[in-house]
Design an enzyme around this catalytic site. Structure first.
Site, PDB file in Angstrom:
ATOM      1  CE1 TYR A   1      -1.225  -0.634   4.713  1.00  0.00           C
ATOM      2  CE2 TYR A   1       0.876   0.088   4.225  1.00  0.00           C
ATOM      3  CZ  TYR A   1      -0.052  -0.342   5.219  1.00  0.00           C
ATOM      4  OH  TYR A   1       0.301  -0.354   6.407  1.00  0.00           O
ATOM      5  CD  GLU A   2      -0.459   5.131   1.772  1.00  0.00           C
ATOM      6  OE1 GLU A   2      -0.387   6.165   1.134  1.00  0.00           O
ATOM      7  OE2 GLU A   2      -1.389   5.272   2.539  1.00  0.00           O
ATOM      8  N   GLY A   3       1.346   2.838  -2.814  1.00  0.00           N
ATOM      9  CA  GLY A   3       2.215   2.889  -3.971  1.00  0.00           C
ATOM     10  C   GLY A   3       3.053   1.551  -3.512  1.00  0.00           C
TER      11      GLY A   3
END
Length: 577
Positions: A434-436
């Site tokens: 997550y978060e890229g």
């Protein structure tokens, strides 16, 4: 039951010698971050994390957040612990002082999250998300929005979320379909569904402030047509009191591999046609505001690798010291010894210890540049931009590796849930996604960050690493290898070739950066005499990282420069054979 102890001495050492907290406190903005204040915060949050967050780690995993009658209910103990977190002011360390925060350095808030997350990573996700909301509203919100929402978010009385992902979009934010239709009074009717919303609902705070990406009517396609909206769970009256509940429905919560105490929600906005939101910033300014939310959040996700690495190392060392099994192969006695005495167990424990310290130094270094950027110091934001993909990728990769090693140290007991070693691995595995995803971070490094100032930002960073390397031949060689890959990527490599080598190159850059930070700590520890238990341990961990782990990254040069041809040697059907 094993206890948790925050690594306060280590945290203070890294804050002083890597973050440069004394230099930061010399600026009027951070003058309150005196040595006494820093020690009080680092020691105090460590004690709080051990007393309040750590005892809930197990029940958070086994019971988890539950959806009951449309409302997420947290496991027993979480509501009281969160209230204590708010009452003690731990959520307000870096929040704006104009709106009830303490206005202290981001690097001190980083230490607080380090201890909280090592005690209970899933629980610590809640304040991480609120940090992103505060950043976005403070940078892009109107004066009225700041006055209305920041005081409660700063104290933690209200929490915040980021609502980006949709079922059909995934990491492709530009494909989102949620809509925002003007209501004629300056507000908007929000409609759409968002998925993977961490702490999208819970019962610990009075209100939840959702920041939602959506499209206004006739908005351009793709990312250019996205705007950001503030959509609270409960509408807020003019005087600040809570009004009626907004039209936001919790459709479900995900059943996940780990972080079970973090409710990952599917949220439906406007099913009844009555979900009201406010525009934050200009129309079509959603992507800019989103990156304000995400950039520091990416560092905090990298920090989750540090958190789990610390927890896994503590647990593995304690087990290895207690578990008696077999005669030591190279010893003179025929009595069985604690497994901590066996060379292969020592190999794993030293790797865990050195790796944890290396990624902590990397994240604390990056946090110091965040503070310098806030002070307007030249070059600081450039360093934040360069270090963020390294910290997010290597921090979470190393955290996952260390958690896996922790299971291995436990042997068969590590594969049994009751020991808690498996939970740490299950919890950290999401952080690389997550978060890229880490692959996206690597693409960002070679696609955007490598080109900063025509490549000079990376060249200068590597030159500094080479200077710090001194007599450490492996680190000097790695810096040289990174420079060679850099010049190839800037020069003759195609886009596909750069992307094919982006991940190994990111690891090389991160290890070289960590190596320089460990070399710096080694010199400090030796200069201070190296004669205390802490300094002896610091010297051993730094030497292990420099002599054993840094040279490993040299082997990635070939992968980084191999090009994309072999990746496409098979078509999609061929991969399925």
């Amino acid at each position: 039951m094993m206890t948790f102890t925050a690594p306060v001495t280590e945290q203070l050492f890294v804050l002083k010698h890597i973050t440069g907290i004394d230099e930061l406190s010399a600026h009027p903005r951070f003058a309150d971050a005196s040595p006494d204040m820093v020690e009080a915060i680092v020691g105090g949050i460590g004690e709080f994390a051990a007393a309040e967050f750590y005892p809930l780690r197990r029940i958070g995993d086994t019971v988890g957040a539950r959806l009951i009658d449309g409302q997420v209910v947290m496991p027993e103990g979480f509501v009281d612990a969160y209230k204590a977190y708010v009452a003690n002011g731990w959520g307000s360390i870096n929040a704006p002082s104009d709106f009830g925060g303490q206005g202290l350095p981001f690097s001190l808030a980083t230490v607080a999250l380090d201890s909280l997350g090592a005690a209970n990573m899933a629980f610590a996700l809640c304040p991480i998300l609120s940090v992103g909301s505060i950043e976005a509203i403070n940078h892009h919100g109107s004066d009225a929005q700041k006055a209305m929402f920041l005081p409660k978010l700063s104290t933690g009385e209200w929490t915040g979320t980021m609502n980006l992902t949709e079922p059909q979009a995934g990491s492709d934010v530009g494909a989102l379909k949620s809509t925002a239709t003007p209501r004629g009074d300056g507000t908007y009717q929000i409609k759409g569904q968002k998925i993977y919303i961490s702490f999208g609902d819970h019962d610990m705070a009075g209100n939840i402030v959702h920041l939602v990406l959506a499209r206004t009517p006739d908005a351009p396609a793709g990312t250019k047509g996205i705007s950001l909206f503030l959509v609270p769970k409960y509408r807020v009256n003019e005087g600040g009191s809570l009004g009626e509940r907004n039209d936001i429905k919790v459709v479900s919560i995900e059943h996940k591999m780990g972080i079970n105490a973090s409710p990952t929600c599917v949220l439906a906005f406007g099913d009844e046609g009555d979900c009201i939101g406010e525009l934050i910033g200009p129309e079509f300014g959603g992507m800019r505001a989103m990156f304000t939310m995400m950039n520091n959040a990416r560092l905090n996700v990298g920090l989750e690798g540090v958190q789990i690495a610390e927890a896994a190392t503590q647990k593995a060392v304690a087990f290895a010291r207690d578990r008696v099994q077999s005669v030591r192969a190279g010893g003179t006695s025929r009595d069985s010894v604690a497994i901590v005495e066996h060379p292969d167990v020592r190999r794993m424990l030293m790797r865990m210890k050195a790796g944890t310290q290396a990624i902590r130094a990397l994240l604390y270094c990056a946090s110091g540049f965040v503070d310098r950027a806030a002070l307007g110091i030249d070059g600081a934001q450039e360093m934040v931009d360069l270090l963020t993909p390294l910290a997010k990728t290597y921090g979470t990769d190393m955290g996952s590796e260390i958690a896996s090693l922790g299971i291995q140290v436990h042997g068969g007991m590590g594969f049994i849930e009751e020991t808690g070693a498996a939970q740490l691995y299950r919890d950290i595995r999401i952080a690389a996604i997550y978060e890229g995803t880490n692959g996206i971070q690597a693409a960002d490094l070679v696609g955007r960050k490598l080109g900063m100032r025509g490549g000079d930002a990376v060249r200068e960073h590597l030159a500094r690493i080479g200077q710090v390397a001194g007599e450490h031949a492996g680190l000097k060689a790695l810096a040289g290898a990174c420079t060679e890959v850099t010049e190839w990527m800037i020069g003759s490599a195609s886009t596909d070739d750069k992307l094919a080598g982006s991940y190994p190159f990111t690891t090389m850059m991160a290890v070289a950066t960590c190596g320089a930070l460990m070399a710096k700590q080694l010199r400090v520890a030796e200069a201070e005499g190296g004669n205390t238990p802490f300094l002896k341990a610091k010297i051993a961990a730094c030497r292990y990282y420099l002599d054993v782990m840094v040279p490993e990254a040299l082997s990635l040069k070939g992968s980084a420069m191999a090009g994309a041809e072999l990746l496409y040697a098979l078509d999609a059907d061929g991969l399925a054979i």
